[in-house]
Write a protein that holds these residues in place. Sequence first.
Motif, PDB file in Angstrom:
ATOM      1  N   GLU A   1       0.830  -1.212   0.000  1.00  5.40           N
ATOM      2  CA  GLU A   1       0.000   0.000   0.000  1.00  5.40           C
ATOM      3  C   GLU A   1       0.862   1.259   0.000  1.00  5.40           C
ATOM      4  N   LEU A   2       1.877   1.289   0.830  1.00  5.94           N
ATOM      5  CA  LEU A   2       2.746   2.461   0.850  1.00  5.94           C
ATOM      6  C   LEU A   2       3.617   2.522  -0.401  1.00  5.94           C
ATOM      7  N   GLY A   3       3.981   1.355  -0.944  1.00  2.98           N
ATOM      8  CA  GLY A   3       4.751   1.322  -2.178  1.00  2.98           C
ATOM      9  C   GLY A   3       3.986   1.888  -3.358  1.00  2.98           C
ATOM     10  N   ARG A   4       2.671   1.770  -3.345  1.00  2.26           N
ATOM     11  CA  ARG A   4       1.874   2.368  -4.421  1.00  2.26           C
ATOM     12  C   ARG A   4       1.847   3.891  -4.309  1.00  2.26           C
ATOM     13  N   ARG A   5       1.978   4.383  -3.092  1.00  2.00           N
ATOM     14  CA  ARG A   5       1.924   5.829  -2.865  1.00  2.00           C
ATOM     15  C   ARG A   5       3.304   6.489  -2.990  1.00  2.00           C
ATOM     16  N   LEU A   6       4.310   5.773  -2.577  1.00  2.00           N
ATOM     17  CA  LEU A   6       5.699   6.243  -2.676  1.00  2.00           C
ATOM     18  C   LEU A   6       6.510   5.074  -3.230  1.00  2.00           C
ATOM     19  N   ARG A   7       6.935   5.157  -4.457  1.00  2.00           N
ATOM     20  CA  ARG A   7       7.415   3.991  -5.194  1.00  2.00           C
ATOM     21  C   ARG A   7       8.861   3.636  -4.870  1.00  2.00           C
ATOM     22  N   VAL A   8       9.018   3.153  -3.643  1.00  4.47           N
ATOM     23  CA  VAL A   8      10.288   2.585  -3.179  1.00  4.47           C
ATOM     24  C   VAL A   8       9.938   1.326  -2.392  1.00  4.47           C
ATOM     25  N   PRO A   9      10.920   0.467  -2.115  1.00  2.00           N
ATOM     26  CA  PRO A   9      10.625  -0.701  -1.279  1.00  2.00           C
ATOM     27  C   PRO A   9      10.213  -0.274   0.136  1.00  2.00           C
ATOM     28  N   TRP A  10       9.169  -0.902   0.663  1.00  3.20           N
ATOM     29  CA  TRP A  10       8.696  -0.631   2.020  1.00  3.20           C
ATOM     30  C   TRP A  10       8.688  -1.924   2.833  1.00  3.20           C
ATOM     31  N   PHE A  11       8.857  -1.767   4.127  1.00  6.35           N
ATOM     32  CA  PHE A  11       8.829  -2.881   5.070  1.00  6.35           C
ATOM     33  C   PHE A  11       7.931  -2.476   6.234  1.00  6.35           C
ATOM     34  N   ALA A  12       7.460  -3.462   6.994  1.00  3.99           N
ATOM     35  CA  ALA A  12       6.543  -3.151   8.090  1.00  3.99           C
ATOM     36  C   ALA A  12       6.707  -4.150   9.218  1.00  3.99           C
ATOM     37  N   ASP A  13       6.445  -3.677  10.426  1.00  2.00           N
ATOM     38  CA  ASP A  13       6.434  -4.553  11.587  1.00  2.00           C
ATOM     39  C   ASP A  13       5.622  -3.895  12.687  1.00  2.00           C
ATOM     40  N   ASN A  14       5.325  -4.696  13.701  1.00  2.00           N
ATOM     41  CA  ASN A  14       4.603  -4.211  14.868  1.00  2.00           C
ATOM     42  C   ASN A  14       5.425  -3.163  15.614  1.00  2.00           C
ATOM     43  N   ASP A  15       4.742  -2.185  16.208  1.00  2.00           N
ATOM     44  CA  ASP A  15       5.453  -1.075  16.847  1.00  2.00           C
ATOM     45  C   ASP A  15       6.297  -1.514  18.046  1.00  2.00           C
ATOM     46  N   THR A  16       5.812  -2.491  18.838  1.00  2.88           N
ATOM     47  CA  THR A  16       6.620  -2.910  19.982  1.00  2.88           C
ATOM     48  C   THR A  16       7.823  -3.747  19.537  1.00  2.88           C
ATOM     49  N   ASN A  17       7.668  -4.532  18.475  1.00  2.00           N
ATOM     50  CA  ASN A  17       8.835  -5.230  17.918  1.00  2.00           C
ATOM     51  C   ASN A  17       9.916  -4.236  17.521  1.00  2.00           C
ATOM     52  N   LEU A  18       9.490  -3.154  16.880  1.00  2.00           N
ATOM     53  CA  LEU A  18      10.452  -2.160  16.437  1.00  2.00           C
ATOM     54  C   LEU A  18      10.995  -1.349  17.602  1.00  2.00           C
ATOM     55  N   GLY A  19      10.197  -1.197  18.662  1.00  3.05           N
ATOM     56  CA  GLY A  19      10.718  -0.582  19.874  1.00  3.05           C
ATOM     57  C   GLY A  19      11.859  -1.395  20.452  1.00  3.05           C
ATOM     58  N   ALA A  20      11.693  -2.711  20.475  1.00  2.55           N
ATOM     59  CA  ALA A  20      12.753  -3.595  20.972  1.00  2.55           C
ATOM     60  C   ALA A  20      13.991  -3.516  20.087  1.00  2.55           C
ATOM     61  N   LEU A  21      13.772  -3.528  18.764  1.00  4.17           N
ATOM     62  CA  LEU A  21      14.896  -3.449  17.825  1.00  4.17           C
ATOM     63  C   LEU A  21      15.672  -2.147  18.023  1.00  4.17           C
ATOM     64  N   ALA A  22      14.936  -1.042  18.172  1.00  4.94           N
ATOM     65  CA  ALA A  22      15.570   0.255  18.376  1.00  4.94           C
ATOM     66  C   ALA A  22      16.345   0.306  19.685  1.00  4.94           C
ATOM     67  N   GLU A  23      15.767  -0.273  20.719  1.00  7.05           N
ATOM     68  CA  GLU A  23      16.408  -0.208  22.040  1.00  7.05           C
ATOM     69  C   GLU A  23      17.749  -0.918  22.040  1.00  7.05           C
ATOM     70  N   ARG A  24      17.828  -2.020  21.317  1.00  6.11           N
ATOM     71  CA  ARG A  24      19.101  -2.733  21.253  1.00  6.11           C
ATOM     72  C   ARG A  24      20.095  -2.009  20.353  1.00  6.11           C
ATOM     73  N   TRP A  25      19.607  -1.259  19.394  1.00 10.37           N
ATOM     74  CA  TRP A  25      20.462  -0.531  18.461  1.00 10.37           C
ATOM     75  C   TRP A  25      20.999   0.751  19.081  1.00 10.37           C
ATOM     76  N   ARG A  26      20.092   1.553  19.657  1.00 10.67           N
ATOM     77  CA  ARG A  26      20.502   2.882  20.116  1.00 10.67           C
ATOM     78  C   ARG A  26      19.975   3.242  21.505  1.00 10.67           C
ATOM     79  N   GLY A  27      19.419   2.282  22.206  1.00 10.77           N
ATOM     80  CA  GLY A  27      18.860   2.571  23.515  1.00 10.77           C
ATOM     81  C   GLY A  27      19.592   1.877  24.638  1.00 10.77           C
TER      82      GLY A  27
END
Length: 384
Positions: free
Chosen positions: A184-210
Amino acid sequence: MVTSTTNGMNQSAVRRVNTSVILRMLAVSAGPMTLTALAEQAGLSRRTNELILDSLIEAGWVTELDRVPTSGCAGRPARRYELRAEHALLAAVYLNTSDASAVISDVRGRILSRARRPLRAYQDPQATLDDAAALVREALDDAGGSVDRLRAGAVAAGGAIDDEGVVRRLVHTTRWEGVHLPDELGRRLRVPWFADNDTNLGALAERWRGVAGDHDNVVWAILGNRTGLGILIRGAVHRGLDGAAGEIIEVRSIPVGSVENLSVAQLTSPEADRRRVALGRFDAARAGDAEALAEVDEFVENITSILVTLSWTVAPSLIVLGGGLEEAADVLLPRVREAMRAARTPAIELRATGLGRDAPLIGAVKLALDRMDTELFGPLAPRA
């Protein structure tokens, strides 16, 4: 060695992979790299590296720095190269039930601009995704960029989201079920898009920069008005079947909803007015107000009951409280720690997020960076 991973490829594909390898090395490097170091680490010949780097310089991805003589070293100074991180841009979007946020970053993950706006109608996925795309364009304008410099994007959203980025289930509504967020987002902005749950990404961010950089097995928790868990096992997000892992709001046997209407539990509400009420109640508790303290105790009991269950099932080495809970960490953390000790749980560390409400957005940037491939990185090396 790069050549060990390219057996069976045609020469064009090999050149593309080698180009990606060089770009990745420059992207993760803390500073400029010499031609010799690039050749050694990539396992490529010096001439191959020169051809790749020349093409990347011509395309604007890489800069060759001035040669600087090194004290005590004979011969010509080394050739040094640096990624132009601003040449390509990434977008990250965070959708909740009331508003959307977007950031633009360079390919090193440095945030260049941000934008935020209320959603017109969260129950309408198409209108919400239109809003998200408009927000990305706004943030791009603020960054001085354009859509043609955008290479990829990632979106953080609520609900069970599978490995392909399809919303499989969302509590309280079925209207988002089956929505393929990347398409859906790729149709609006024609680049590759990825998606995940917000808490999953919170965990990913915390290990990266938190605050979770020193742990591999982590749970990132939003509890209260909103409830969800992001789970990292050996440093990787654990999504489970159809992205259902961590969606404990759906588990009727866990008392996640029993406190959602407590004033103090509104810390995790997406609505600013409700969060202000919660902060006021915590201020009252700090001042010794008996009713506010009783409310805090009830909230702590609820949080503890959930974390005790996690302690004996997922058994992470670290649990991070986020999504707004960090704003009352001085009140919550000591009480929850003591309650977990009294429950004789394993010696799990408990911390508050170091990223605030940006954690899912930062995690979405990290997701886009992690999914980068040669299509994202751009030009091919010249033909021999």
